[in-house]
Design an enzyme around this catalytic site. Structure first.
Site, PDB file in Angstrom:
ATOM      1  N   LYS A  54       0.845  -1.205   0.000  1.00 19.65           N
ATOM      2  CA  LYS A  54       0.000   0.000   0.000  1.00 19.65           C
ATOM      3  C   LYS A  54       0.875   1.248   0.000  1.00 19.65           C
ATOM      4  O   LYS A  54       0.607   2.203  -0.734  1.00 19.65           O
ATOM      5  CB  LYS A  54      -0.922  -0.009   1.227  1.00 19.65           C
ATOM      6  CG  LYS A  54      -2.018  -1.052   1.150  1.00 19.65           C
ATOM      7  CD  LYS A  54      -2.691  -1.297   2.504  1.00 19.65           C
ATOM      8  CE  LYS A  54      -3.614  -2.520   2.422  1.00 19.65           C
ATOM      9  NZ  LYS A  54      -4.152  -2.931   3.720  1.00 19.65           N
ATOM     10  N   GLN A  98      -4.783  -1.967   9.929  1.00 21.26           N
ATOM     11  CA  GLN A  98      -4.432  -3.231   9.265  1.00 21.26           C
ATOM     12  C   GLN A  98      -4.886  -4.408  10.120  1.00 21.26           C
ATOM     13  O   GLN A  98      -4.559  -4.483  11.301  1.00 21.26           O
ATOM     14  CB  GLN A  98      -2.907  -3.278   9.019  1.00 21.26           C
ATOM     15  CG  GLN A  98      -2.443  -4.486   8.246  1.00 21.26           C
ATOM     16  CD  GLN A  98      -3.013  -4.520   6.825  1.00 21.26           C
ATOM     17  OE1 GLN A  98      -3.027  -3.510   6.124  1.00 21.26           O
ATOM     18  NE2 GLN A  98      -3.486  -5.683   6.396  1.00 21.26           N
ATOM     19  N   ASP A 121     -11.364   2.110   4.219  1.00 14.80           N
ATOM     20  CA  ASP A 121     -11.610   0.677   4.050  1.00 14.80           C
ATOM     21  C   ASP A 121     -13.107   0.396   3.982  1.00 14.80           C
ATOM     22  O   ASP A 121     -13.519  -0.700   3.598  1.00 14.80           O
ATOM     23  CB  ASP A 121     -11.010  -0.124   5.227  1.00 14.80           C
ATOM     24  CG  ASP A 121      -9.695  -0.809   4.864  1.00 14.80           C
ATOM     25  OD1 ASP A 121      -9.419  -0.974   3.661  1.00 14.80           O
ATOM     26  OD2 ASP A 121      -8.955  -1.187   5.798  1.00 14.80           O
TER      27      ASP A 121
END
Ligand code: NAD
Length: 286
Positions: A54, A98, A121
């Site tokens: 990322k 994460q 997200d």
């Protein structure tokens, strides 16, 4: 006839060009460079790889990338405090936590502390709720990427029978909602589904998000079906999907490979959501 291979890398590269143009506009018109922050707890090797990927995509595109690292021993409150600092940081437009988090931490609690307007997200209950009622804000990246693959490959969704194997909050469930929004007839299968093959064989579009190597075999697939493989499984130092690719490609009309299918889309959708978060903030401040 063997299936058409749906090239996720090429589709992701196309979207990347579109994002680059949007980033240039944000810079030239408003002098803004988006910032994406990742909260990384502990030292899970797979998470390290994902976070590195990322970060690399951010630097390729010119998005500022921030990694906020915390030790494995960090308490839930310490992680929430880190999230809240990022909520208040105006240089940060998007925040992701994460996953997985260490066992002593409830991921849902942590995620619920992300400012929904920075939740790139799309996992915050507020954004999940908006999507559920058909008013998409931030759509989770992997399901969003799968819809892009279908659309850009000119695969019709409306009226089709779609079967999703897997009901996770990050893939199966949100994908089933997106397919329903697009007027597919959707069936969601899971670990307690009885006689799975009889259901998968009805699918015009079959999506495997199970997390088991080569789980979907050719006898589970209808002739001419479109097969999307979300799985990422390590087998003998090789990455394989949830679909027995070599056999299923002989039955399907189109199929995504692993690697090079859904994976590249997931990262690029995160970049797109970050640009979207930046634009939404600009709109609010005007
Ligand atoms: P998960 O473990 O949270 O969910 C797996 C789902 O599979 C569950 O809902 C479970 O009910 C179902 N399942 C398990 N065994 C089954 C069986 N025998 N029959 C039917 N259903 C069964 O996993 P996830 O987070 O949804 O991820 C699924 C896979 O996709 C994993 O391999 C993961 O690594 C991969 N993944 C890939 C990307 C990407 O960008 N390509 C992104 C996220 C996840």
């Amino acid at each position: 006839m063997p299936a058409q291979i749906l090239d996720g890398k090429a589709i992701a590269a196309q979207i990347e060009q579109e994002i680059k143009a949007e980033l240039e506009e944000l810079k030239s018109k408003y002098g803004v460079t988006p910032g994406l922050a990742v909260v990384l707890v502990g030292e899970n090797p797979a998470s390290e790889v994902y976070v590195r990927n990322k970060g690399k995509k951010c630097s390729d595109l010119g998005i500022n990338s921030i990694v906020r690292r915390l030790p494995e021993s960090a308490s839930e409150q310490e992680i929430i405090d880190a999230v809240q600092q990022l909520n208040e940081d105006t240089s940060v437009h998007g925040i992701i936590v994460q996953l997985p988090l260490p066992k002593h931490v409830d991921p849902e609690v942590v995620i619920s502390h992300i400012d929904p307007s920075k939740d790139v997200d799309g996992f915050h209950p507020v954004n999940v709720g908006w999507m559920f009622i058909g008013r998409n804000r931030f759509v989770p990246c992997t399901p969003a990427g799968i819809i892009e693959i279908l659309d850009r490959s000119k695969i019709e969704i409306e009226g089709k029978r779609a079967v999703v194997i897997g009901r996770s909050n990050i893939v199966g469930k949100p994908l089933s909602i997106l397919l329903l929004q697009r007027n597919a007839t959707v069936t969601v299968c899971h670990s307690r589904t009885v006689d799975l093959p009889s259901i998968t064989r009805q699918a015009d579009i079959l999506i495997a998000a199970v997390g088991r190597a080569r789980f979907v075999t050719a006898d589970m697939v209808k002739e001419g079906a479109v097969v999307i493989d979300v799985g990422i499984n390590r087998v003998d130092d090789k990455i394989v999907g949830d679909v027995d690719f070599d056999a299923v490609k002989e039955v399907a009309s189109a199929i995504t490979p692993v690697p090079g299918g859904v994976g590249p889309l997931t990262v690029i959708m995160l970049m797109r959501n970050t640009v979207q978060a930046t634009k939404m903030r600009l709109q609010r401040s005007q």
